[in-house]
Design an enzyme around this catalytic site. Structure first.
Site, PDB file in Angstrom:
ATOM      1  N   HIS A 184     -39.234  10.791  22.387  1.00  9.97           N
ATOM      2  CA  HIS A 184     -39.556  12.154  21.864  1.00  9.97           C
ATOM      3  C   HIS A 184     -40.356  11.760  21.101  1.00  9.97           C
ATOM      4  CE1 HIS A 184     -40.104  16.484  21.808  1.00  9.97           C
ATOM      5  NE2 HIS A 184     -39.867  16.022  22.959  1.00  9.97           N
ATOM      6  N   ASP A 212     -31.080  10.724  18.018  1.00 11.07           N
ATOM      7  CA  ASP A 212     -31.342  11.656  18.410  1.00 11.07           C
ATOM      8  C   ASP A 212     -30.658  11.896  19.883  1.00 11.07           C
ATOM      9  OD1 ASP A 212     -32.590  13.416  20.067  1.00 11.07           O
ATOM     10  OD2 ASP A 212     -34.691  13.182  19.987  1.00 11.07           O
ATOM     11  N   GLN A 253     -31.043  15.070  24.351  1.00 10.11           N
ATOM     12  CA  GLN A 253     -29.880  15.203  25.634  1.00 10.11           C
ATOM     13  C   GLN A 253     -28.846  14.866  25.767  1.00 10.11           C
ATOM     14  OE1 GLN A 253     -32.006  16.574  27.510  1.00 10.11           O
ATOM     15  NE2 GLN A 253     -33.454  16.893  26.137  1.00 10.11           N
ATOM     16  N   LYS A 292     -29.804  23.573  23.479  1.00 10.63           N
ATOM     17  CA  LYS A 292     -30.044  22.487  24.735  1.00 10.63           C
ATOM     18  C   LYS A 292     -28.741  22.123  24.892  1.00 10.63           C
ATOM     19  CE  LYS A 292     -33.759  19.812  23.435  1.00 10.63           C
ATOM     20  NZ  LYS A 292     -34.961  20.378  25.094  1.00 10.63           N
ATOM     21  N   CYS A 297     -43.227  15.753  25.876  1.00 13.72           N
ATOM     22  CA  CYS A 297     -44.050  14.946  25.246  1.00 13.72           C
ATOM     23  C   CYS A 297     -43.330  13.471  25.079  1.00 13.72           C
ATOM     24  CB  CYS A 297     -42.783  15.621  24.191  1.00 13.72           C
ATOM     25  SG  CYS A 297     -43.244  17.563  23.845  1.00 13.72           S
TER      26      CYS A 297
HETATM   27  N1  PMP Z   1     -35.797  14.998  21.065  1.00 17.16           N
HETATM   28  C1  PMP Z   1     -35.095  14.401  22.687  1.00 17.16           C
HETATM   29  C2  PMP Z   1     -35.320  13.417  23.272  1.00 17.16           C
HETATM   30  C3  PMP Z   1     -35.436  16.290  23.224  1.00 17.16           C
HETATM   31  O1  PMP Z   1     -35.631  16.124  24.795  1.00 17.16           O
HETATM   32  C4  PMP Z   1     -36.311  17.511  22.834  1.00 17.16           C
HETATM   33  C5  PMP Z   1     -36.704  17.935  23.274  1.00 17.16           C
HETATM   34  N2  PMP Z   1     -37.495  18.441  24.031  1.00 17.16           N
HETATM   35  C6  PMP Z   1     -36.249  16.645  20.868  1.00 17.16           C
HETATM   36  C7  PMP Z   1     -36.421  15.152  21.099  1.00 17.16           C
HETATM   37  C8  PMP Z   1     -37.043  18.156  20.346  1.00 17.16           C
HETATM   38  O2  PMP Z   1     -36.266  18.755  20.038  1.00 17.16           O
HETATM   39  P1  PMP Z   1     -36.247  20.271  19.401  1.00 17.16           P
HETATM   40  O3  PMP Z   1     -37.699  20.543  20.551  1.00 17.16           O
HETATM   41  O4  PMP Z   1     -34.948  21.231  19.861  1.00 17.16           O
HETATM   42  O5  PMP Z   1     -36.182  20.277  17.813  1.00 17.16           O
END
Ligand code: PMP
Length: 411
Positions: free
Chosen positions: A127, A204, A207, A230, A368
């Site tokens: 991401h 990270d 997910q 999430k 993203c």
């Molecule tokens: N990493 C991953 C794999 C994600 O799916 C997301 C959210 N789409 C993020 C990072 C960023 O998370 P947040 O917007 O909650 O900070």
């Protein structure tokens, strides 16, 4: 409840008020769970109860409301400690979510310990929030960012990863599961290979948190990042787990109240862990309500949640396989319940809009993960992601809607 007991989905759905509405005249079908999942009533109640019953700033007050709020806030820290099986509460730092957790590590660990010529390894599945903070600190420190390539099925090339490792590697940052493709990465093996070269590893877990068992001690990861929103919790909260001995060596992130022991104009001494990294008034209400999200997950059991979601994923892939022109993006054998796809000749935005017209919420675009989309030579995908409250009937409706889209768009 055990893995062998099928969950009562209608009973679970009844706990989520948002699900019971019509969108564009049709019953809402929410398949955008990888972006954020919906909140059970107990999480919503916890927010309301805090604001209507004991709203107060934490840690600094000695009055009753402040003590209640502090106790509730610190209860979530203990829940999150258990949730990831951290050795100590001091290792749980509250942040706004994964993005802030990663930026915290890049800006403190990276700034303190990266030097010119060092290397940071990420994967092609990341991401943007696990790419850009490393680019920023690598630029600043004249370090180099290396990227593990991704196979056509959406899995990382593990042999290529091993070849990227060297004594120059300072840090490896990779997701536990990919938000775009659903791939579950072999993080335990990655951590052990990286440690053999003395590199630290950040996972990270955005997910993973609602779907996979997380045991930071078993993984032996150095950092693990989670977003509350999430995992059925509120937005604006999350954690950074860090190994105590590493967090102790890191300089603070933001300066301000709470992160200090003593301030004079000549010198400031910093607070102990975890408060050293929690400057200012935190997101008290959302952290408190996160505890209810943990309770919700624990009451059901992650194995039960994951089994239901996998059933939905398999059902969708089977049912939608016959849609003319559909192509799956991300077919790893080991996945969370996320399925990206494109349909030949139809733009993903058009598909998303037409599904929305039928009450079906999916995510379209690059999710993203622009470099990953580039890797597949596409601009974006349609992504359906499933949660415990979704049903096979909802999938039938989406497949029916997709068939209508294809028929409608036929030349
Ligand atoms: N990493 C991953 C794999 C994600 O799916 C997301 C959210 N789409 C993020 C990072 C960023 O998370 P947040 O917007 O909650 O900070």
């Amino acid at each position: 409840m055990t893995a062998t007991t099928a969950p009562d989905i209608e009973k679970i759905r009844a706990k989520f008020p948002v699900l019971h509405q019509k969108v564009n005249g049709k019953p809402l079908i929410y398949f955008d769970n990888a972006a954020t999942n919906q909140k059970p009533q107990q999480v919503i109640d916890a927010l309301v109860n805090y604001y209507s019953g004991y709203n107060a700033n934490i840690h600094r007050g000695i009055h009753t409301l402040a003590e209640r709020a502090t106790k509730a806030f610190e209860t979530t820290r203990r829940s999150m400690q258990k949730f990831v099986n951290a050795a100590s509460e001091e290792e749980i730092i509250f942040t706004r979510g994964v993005t802030e957790s990663i930026n915290l590590v890049a800006a403190t660990y990276g700034r303190a310990f990266f030097n010119a010529g060092d290397e940071v390894i990420i994967s092609g599945l990341e991401h943007h929030s696990n790419i850009v903070p490393w680019q920023m600190i690598c630029d600043e420190k004249k370090a180099t960012l290396k990227v593990i390539p991704v196979f056509n099925n959406g899995e990382i090339d593990f042999d290529a990863f091993k070849k990227l490792l060297s004594p120059k590697t300072k840090l490896v940052a990779i997701n536990h599961a990919s938000n775009s493709l659903g791939t579950i990465n072999p993080v335990k093996e990655i951590i052990s290979e990286a440690h053999a070269f003395g590199a630290v590893v950040l996972i990270d877990g955005a997910q993973a948190a609602a779907h996979l068992t997380i045991d930071v001690q078993e993984l032996d990861c150095d950092f693990y990042c989670i977003s509350s929103h999430k995992m059925y919790g509120p937005t604006g909260a999350g954690i950074l787990y860090g190994k105590k001995e590493i967090l102790q060596t890191m300089p603070p992130y933001m300066g301000g109240g709470e992160m200090i022991k003593e301030v004079t104009f000549a010198k400031t001494t910093y607070n102990d862990l975890p408060y050293k990294f929690e400057a200012g008034t935190p997101n008290i209400a959302d952290v408190i309500a996160l505890n209810e999200a943990v309770n919700f997950i624990n009451d059901l059991g992650k194995d039960v949640i994951a089994a239901h979601e996998h059933e939905l994923l398999s059902y969708f892939v089977e049912k939608a396989a016959g849609i003319p022109g559909i192509k799956w993006i991300g077919t790893s054998a080991s996945k969370v319940a996320v399925q990206s796809f494109v349909i030949e000749g139809i733009h993903h935005f058009d598909i998303g809009q037409m599904l929305d017209a039928r009450g079906v919420a999916v995510r379209t675009g690059h999710h993203c993960t622009q470099p990953l989309m580039d890797r597949f030579g596409i601009e974006g995908t349609v992504r359906a992601s499933f949660s415990i409250y979704n049903t096979k009937e909802e999938i039938d409706s989406m497949v029916d809607a997709l068939n209508r889209v294809v028929n409608f768009m036929k030349p």
